[in-house]
Each structure stands twice: as structure tokens, then as C-alpha cells.
Design a protein around this motif. Structure first.
Motif, PDB file in Angstrom:
ATOM      1  N   UNK A  12       0.895  -1.081  -0.131  1.00 17.77           N
ATOM      2  CA  UNK A  12      -0.209  -0.002  -0.030  1.00 17.77           C
ATOM      3  C   UNK A  12       0.803   1.089   0.008  1.00 17.77           C
ATOM      4  N   UNK A  13       0.705   2.191  -0.923  1.00 14.65           N
ATOM      5  CA  UNK A  13       1.515   3.176  -0.996  1.00 14.65           C
ATOM      6  C   UNK A  13       1.103   4.106  -0.139  1.00 14.65           C
ATOM      7  N   UNK A  14       1.723   4.855   0.926  1.00 13.50           N
ATOM      8  CA  UNK A  14       1.424   5.707   1.933  1.00 13.50           C
ATOM      9  C   UNK A  14       2.345   6.730   2.501  1.00 13.50           C
ATOM     10  N   UNK A  15       1.840   7.842   3.164  1.00 13.19           N
ATOM     11  CA  UNK A  15       2.797   8.743   3.555  1.00 13.19           C
ATOM     12  C   UNK A  15       3.413   8.142   4.941  1.00 13.19           C
ATOM     13  N   UNK A  16       4.654   8.244   5.174  1.00 15.10           N
ATOM     14  CA  UNK A  16       5.181   7.830   6.474  1.00 15.10           C
ATOM     15  C   UNK A  16       4.427   8.162   7.569  1.00 15.10           C
ATOM     16  N   UNK A  17       4.005   9.341   7.975  1.00 17.82           N
ATOM     17  CA  UNK A  17       3.161   9.848   8.981  1.00 17.82           C
ATOM     18  C   UNK A  17       1.916   9.112   9.028  1.00 17.82           C
ATOM     19  N   UNK A  18       1.555   8.283   8.009  1.00 17.80           N
ATOM     20  CA  UNK A  18      -0.071   7.809   8.042  1.00 17.80           C
ATOM     21  C   UNK A  18       0.243   6.359   8.467  1.00 17.80           C
ATOM     22  N   UNK A  19       1.445   5.720   8.489  1.00 17.17           N
ATOM     23  CA  UNK A  19       1.418   4.346   8.562  1.00 17.17           C
ATOM     24  C   UNK A  19       0.969   3.980  10.072  1.00 17.17           C
ATOM     25  N   UNK A  20       1.186   4.650  11.250  1.00 16.95           N
ATOM     26  CA  UNK A  20       0.670   4.269  12.423  1.00 16.95           C
ATOM     27  C   UNK A  20      -1.055   4.314  12.415  1.00 16.95           C
ATOM     28  N   UNK A  21      -1.857   5.364  11.769  1.00 20.39           N
ATOM     29  CA  UNK A  21      -3.035   5.090  11.538  1.00 20.39           C
ATOM     30  C   UNK A  21      -3.689   4.002  10.720  1.00 20.39           C
ATOM     31  N   UNK A  22      -2.703   3.517   9.677  1.00 20.36           N
ATOM     32  CA  UNK A  22      -3.257   2.366   8.798  1.00 20.36           C
ATOM     33  C   UNK A  22      -3.093   1.024   9.771  1.00 20.36           C
ATOM     34  N   UNK A  32      -1.301 -16.961  12.193  1.00 20.13           N
ATOM     35  CA  UNK A  32      -0.994 -15.672  11.577  1.00 20.13           C
ATOM     36  C   UNK A  32      -1.532 -15.439  10.208  1.00 20.13           C
ATOM     37  N   UNK A  33      -2.348 -14.222  10.153  1.00 16.91           N
ATOM     38  CA  UNK A  33      -2.925 -14.224   8.892  1.00 16.91           C
ATOM     39  C   UNK A  33      -1.898 -13.394   8.152  1.00 16.91           C
ATOM     40  N   UNK A  34      -1.164 -12.311   8.692  1.00 17.85           N
ATOM     41  CA  UNK A  34      -0.370 -11.348   7.901  1.00 17.85           C
ATOM     42  C   UNK A  34       0.929 -11.011   8.470  1.00 17.85           C
ATOM     43  N   UNK A  35       2.001 -10.902   7.531  1.00 17.13           N
ATOM     44  CA  UNK A  35       3.171 -10.112   7.908  1.00 17.13           C
ATOM     45  C   UNK A  35       3.227  -8.823   7.257  1.00 17.13           C
ATOM     46  N   UNK A  36       3.485  -7.895   8.286  1.00 17.48           N
ATOM     47  CA  UNK A  36       3.174  -6.596   7.796  1.00 17.48           C
ATOM     48  C   UNK A  36       4.550  -5.843   8.072  1.00 17.48           C
ATOM     49  N   UNK A  37       5.166  -5.269   6.851  1.00 13.14           N
ATOM     50  CA  UNK A  37       6.495  -4.642   6.841  1.00 13.14           C
ATOM     51  C   UNK A  37       6.279  -3.136   6.896  1.00 13.14           C
ATOM     52  N   UNK A  38       6.232  -2.624   8.186  1.00 11.65           N
ATOM     53  CA  UNK A  38       6.145  -1.234   8.326  1.00 11.65           C
ATOM     54  C   UNK A  38       7.330  -0.369   7.647  1.00 11.65           C
ATOM     55  N   UNK A  39       8.480  -1.044   7.666  1.00  8.92           N
ATOM     56  CA  UNK A  39       9.808  -0.599   6.876  1.00  8.92           C
ATOM     57  C   UNK A  39      10.083  -1.488   6.133  1.00  8.92           C
ATOM     58  N   UNK A  40      10.612  -1.155   4.962  1.00 11.26           N
ATOM     59  CA  UNK A  40      10.937  -1.844   3.827  1.00 11.26           C
ATOM     60  C   UNK A  40      12.526  -2.690   4.617  1.00 11.26           C
ATOM     61  N   UNK A  41      12.512  -3.874   4.440  1.00  9.11           N
ATOM     62  CA  UNK A  41      13.733  -4.647   4.870  1.00  9.11           C
ATOM     63  C   UNK A  41      14.811  -4.216   4.110  1.00  9.11           C
ATOM     64  N   UNK A  80       9.826   7.335  -0.839  1.00  7.24           N
ATOM     65  CA  UNK A  80      11.391   7.217  -0.636  1.00  7.24           C
ATOM     66  C   UNK A  80      11.699   5.673  -0.633  1.00  7.24           C
ATOM     67  N   UNK A  81      10.584   4.813  -0.208  1.00 11.00           N
ATOM     68  CA  UNK A  81      11.125   3.411   0.093  1.00 11.00           C
ATOM     69  C   UNK A  81      10.814   2.387  -1.194  1.00 11.00           C
ATOM     70  N   UNK A  82      10.259   3.264  -2.093  1.00 13.35           N
ATOM     71  CA  UNK A  82       9.735   2.205  -3.573  1.00 13.35           C
ATOM     72  C   UNK A  82      10.968   1.493  -4.142  1.00 13.35           C
ATOM     73  N   UNK A  83      12.062   2.032  -4.391  1.00 18.46           N
ATOM     74  CA  UNK A  83      13.214   1.774  -5.135  1.00 18.46           C
ATOM     75  C   UNK A  83      13.795   0.514  -4.242  1.00 18.46           C
ATOM     76  N   UNK A  84      13.967   0.602  -2.965  1.00 19.44           N
ATOM     77  CA  UNK A  84      14.482  -0.559  -1.931  1.00 19.44           C
ATOM     78  C   UNK A  84      13.494  -1.599  -1.927  1.00 19.44           C
ATOM     79  N   UNK A  85      12.049  -1.384  -1.988  1.00 19.03           N
ATOM     80  CA  UNK A  85      11.056  -2.492  -2.053  1.00 19.03           C
ATOM     81  C   UNK A  85      11.210  -3.333  -3.416  1.00 19.03           C
ATOM     82  N   UNK A  86      11.443  -2.766  -4.665  1.00 20.51           N
ATOM     83  CA  UNK A  86      11.660  -3.332  -5.760  1.00 20.51           C
ATOM     84  C   UNK A  86      12.654  -4.424  -5.742  1.00 20.51           C
ATOM     85  N   UNK A  87      13.849  -3.850  -4.968  1.00 20.65           N
ATOM     86  CA  UNK A  87      15.036  -4.828  -4.864  1.00 20.65           C
ATOM     87  C   UNK A  87      14.878  -5.895  -4.177  1.00 20.65           C
ATOM     88  N   UNK A  88      14.180  -5.708  -2.883  1.00 22.57           N
ATOM     89  CA  UNK A  88      14.103  -6.837  -1.901  1.00 22.57           C
ATOM     90  C   UNK A  88      13.080  -7.896  -2.294  1.00 22.57           C
TER      91      UNK A  88
END
Length: 393
Positions: free
Chosen positions: A216-226, A304-313, A342-350
Motif C-alpha cells: 500500500x502506498x502511504x505517507x510515512x506519517x500515516x503508517x501508524x493510522x493504517x 498468523x494471517x499477515x506479516x506487515x512490513x512497516x519499514x522495507x527490509x 522514498x522506499x519504492x526503489x528498495x522495495x523493488x530490490x528486496x
């Protein structure tokens, strides 16, 4: 010949699975034959039984000395393995104890005086006990390094190597992990005698569940709300990862303030607090558990239904290890990444080579689609009519 035929009657009667997993079929006979092993198999594919069964068979519970050592990177994984072994050795003279940081060292020394047959522990505490001459490494004939990609990395390598080298010269060594890099394999081979390399890929796993990798594309500051919103979804039980302990603590304060069914797990927590948090998560009182990689290493949490990456590994190996917490033992699951720009490029790599699906968070739900989908949904949503205001005469 089926490897079960090579196990003693006590272990055969405790086998409760319809069929063995590939890593078990490959690893158990090789360990029983005395070989050093480097084994790679995805998370949730039965690696713990692949090494505990032969270790239990090879040790002698009637001998008053500690003969086997299993090293893990976390307290939780150590406790998990000890529980597996206790169940398997019930009714036999084989005994097991755990030696982990955060626990009372004097009590552990007292347990060692009783000469447990098998010891499971973390590198720091094990080295302390060796230095104090309370753990006699020369008696150790069987050594297992679990989550080897972490324990043989630069952070732990010196501690772990010193334990291996202090063991009996005729020791048998098994190194297991979900990912074995070339560097880790090289380090392992330096400590081994003619090791056998075993590798199981995810497509070889029978009845493997379907795991969806989404973002999900999201602003960093909205991650907690999601995260708070996801914790309110019916049926969700999610293990959530962050890269930084300090950020994790800040998230904890924000989430607790809003009384969400969310908790955190990090390595500096007191042992009893960690145990209670995990117990609440397993019971379902907590819906989302936020952890660092170290705290969550090797955790096997049913349902366990989900693993959620708040930060891209940081690496593809990290992504594999984290993601492998869901979809275990044939179950379905979802790996969701909260992706800031800012994390999109790292996400494509991992996530290279993995099919990923974009989703959107809309109106308290995760919906497959993209930003345009949200606009379409908003347009389609019935507009609220404004209440008519009577004009004053």
C-alpha cells in the motif's frame, strides 16, 4: 528406507504428521550418519524437527553430562525449541534446559549442575557461562546453529565461532537457515568437516499455502493510522516488522495512547514482559505484534494471517525471513508492505522475482487496486445530502 524407521520407538510414537517435509527426509538420515550439514529450507517447513529428532536419538540420557548444544539468536526461539524437545523426550532419561540472556544466571548455573543432556541458548549467555567454567564445552558432541544467516554474520560470528571451537574436536555440526548466502556458507565450511549441502526450495514444499505479497502506498506519517485500522479488521493476526528499535518505541506510545489491540516486542524488554506479550498475541488479545527482526526470529505463531512490513527490509534475505512467518504448514497468508515514496526503489530490490499486488486503504478496508481506484470509489460513493435550512422570514 523411510527415515522414521531409523528413529527409536519412543520418537516414532510421537511422530504425528501425515508425511515428512522435504528437509526432514533429507536431513535426518544424514545427521544420524554423523555428517556435518549446511541446510537451507524456507521458514515454516519443519527445520526444528529435522535437527531435534536426530539429536535426541544420538545423545545418551543416562550419561551425566551435557552432550548437545543448540544456539539461537533470540530468547523466544530458544524457548520454542525447548518446548518442542520437552514434548519429544517425555518418558525418557533425556533432559533439556535453556540458557538465555535476561534470565537469572544463578538459576541457570544450578540447572547446569544437574547435567542436562541438551542445552538451548543464546550466544551472549552461553559465552558467559563458558567463561565462568559452568558450561563444559568439551563434553559437547552435537552442535546446531539455528538461524545461521544471523548467527554467522559479523555481529555474532566471533561469539559463535568461539563456542564451536571450544566443543569436542570430534563434534558434529549442523547449520540451518531459511537463507544461506555464499559468505555464510564459506564461514560454515571453515568450521566443518566435509559438510553436506542440503537445499529445499519453496516449490518443493507439499501442500504449501498461497501467500499474497501486497503493498500500500502511504505517507510515512500515516503508517501508524493504517496499522490501527488494520488491527480493527475481523480475523486479522499480524506480525509487524520495523527496522529501528527507537522508532518502534515511538510507535508503541502512539498506539497505546489510542488503546489499539497492538503490542511491541524488542530485545531489551524484560523476559517476563516478553513472555506475557507473546502469550497475549497467541491468545488473540493482541491483534498486531510489532517487532524487530531479532525479537521475532524463528517465532512460530499458529494462525498468523499477515506479516506487515512497516519499514522495507534492508535485504532480500530479511524480506524472506520476515515474510516466512505467515503461510506456514500449508496455510494461506498475506505479506503487506506499507510503502512510502522514498522506499519504492528498495522495495523493488528486496521483492525482485516475487509477484506483488498493489492495494489501497479505503474506508477502513484493504482493497486491491491503485490510487485511481480510490478516486473511482469516492466518485461512486453516494453523496451525503445537506440538511435543508429554513430561511427566516
Amino acid at each position: 528406507m523411510n527415515f522414521l524407521d531409523e528413529l527409536n520407538e519412543s520418537l516414532r510414537t510421537k511422530w504425528k504428521f501425515k508425511q515428512p517435509m522435504p528437509i526432514q527426509s533429507q536431513m535426518i538420515p544424514e545427521m544420524l550418519s554423523g555428517k556435518d550439514i549446511v541446510a537451507e529450507s524456507p521458514t515454516g517447513t519443519g527445520k526444528t524437527l529435522a535437527y531435534t529428532l536426530p539429536v535426541i536419538q544420538m545423545v545418551d540420557g543416562d550419561l551425566p553430562k551435557t552432550q548437545a548444544l543448540i544456539i539461537t539468536p533470540s530468547q523466544e526461539l530458544s524457548m520454542q525449541i525447548v518446548n518442542v524437545i520437552r514434548e519429544l523426550v517425555e518418558g525418557t532419561p533425556v533432559t533439556v534446559t535453556q540458557l538465555i540472556g535476561g534470565a537469572n544466571m544463578q538459576r541457570q548455573v544450578e540447572k547446569l549442575k544437574k547435567k542436562p543432556t541438551i542445552v538451548v541458548g543464546t550466544p551472549g549467555r552461553l559465552n558467559e557461562l563458558v567463561r565462568e567454567k559452568k558450561l563444559k564445552m568439551y563434553d559437547i558432541q552435537y552442535l546446531v546453529i539455528d538461524e545461521a544467516d544471523q548467527l554467522l554474520s559479523r555481529e555474532y560470528r566471533v561469539l559463535v565461532k568461539s563456542l564451536i571451537e571450544a566443543a569436542n574436536p570430534g563434534r558434529q555440526l549442523a547449520v540451518v537457515s531459511a537463507t544461506i548466502t555464499d559468505e555464510i556458507e564459506l564461514v560454515a565450511k571453515q568450521l566443518m568437516k566435509d559438510p553436506i549441502r542440503l537445499q529445499v526450495n519453496s516449490d518443493e514444499i507439499p501442500n504449501s499455502g498461497q501467500v499474497v505479497h501486497s503493498y500500500v502506498k502511504v505517507d510515512e506519517r500515516k503508517k501508524t493510522d493504517i496499522l490501527r485500522g488494520i488491527s480493527a479488521l475481523s480475523g486479522v493476526r499480524a506480525l509487524t516488522f520495523m527496522n529501528n528499535v527507537d522508532q518502534l518505541r515511538m510507535k508503541e506510545l502512539k498506539l497505546l495512547y489510542n488503546d489499539a489491540p497492538i503490542a511491541v516486542l524488542y530485545s531489551d524488554m524484560k523476559k517476563l514482559d516478553r513472555q506475557k506479550t507473546l502469550e497475549d498475541f497467541r491468545k488473540g488479545t493482541i491483534r498486531i505484534l510489532i517487532a524487530t527482526d531479532l525479537a521475532a526470529r524463528g517465532l512460530d505463531i499458529e494462525g498468523l494471517t499477515h506479516v506487515i512490513h512497516v519499514d522495507v527490509p534492508h535485504t532480500a534475505e530479511q524480506y524472506v525471513h520476515r515474510s516466512g512467518r505467515t503461510g506456514r504448514a500449508g496455510a494461506d497468508g498475506e505479506v503487506l508492505t506499507l510503502l512510502s515514496y522514498p522506499e519504492e526503489r528498495d522495495y523493488r530490490k528486496v521483492s525482485k522475482g516475487i509477484k506483488t499486488v498493489q492495494k489501497v486503504w479505503y474506508n477502513g478496508q484493504l482493497i486491491e487496486g491503485n490510487a485511481k481506484t480510490v478516486d473511482d470509489l469516492k466518485k461512486a460513493a453516494p453523496k451525503k445530502s445537506k440538511p435543508k435550512v429554513k430561511k427566516k422570514k
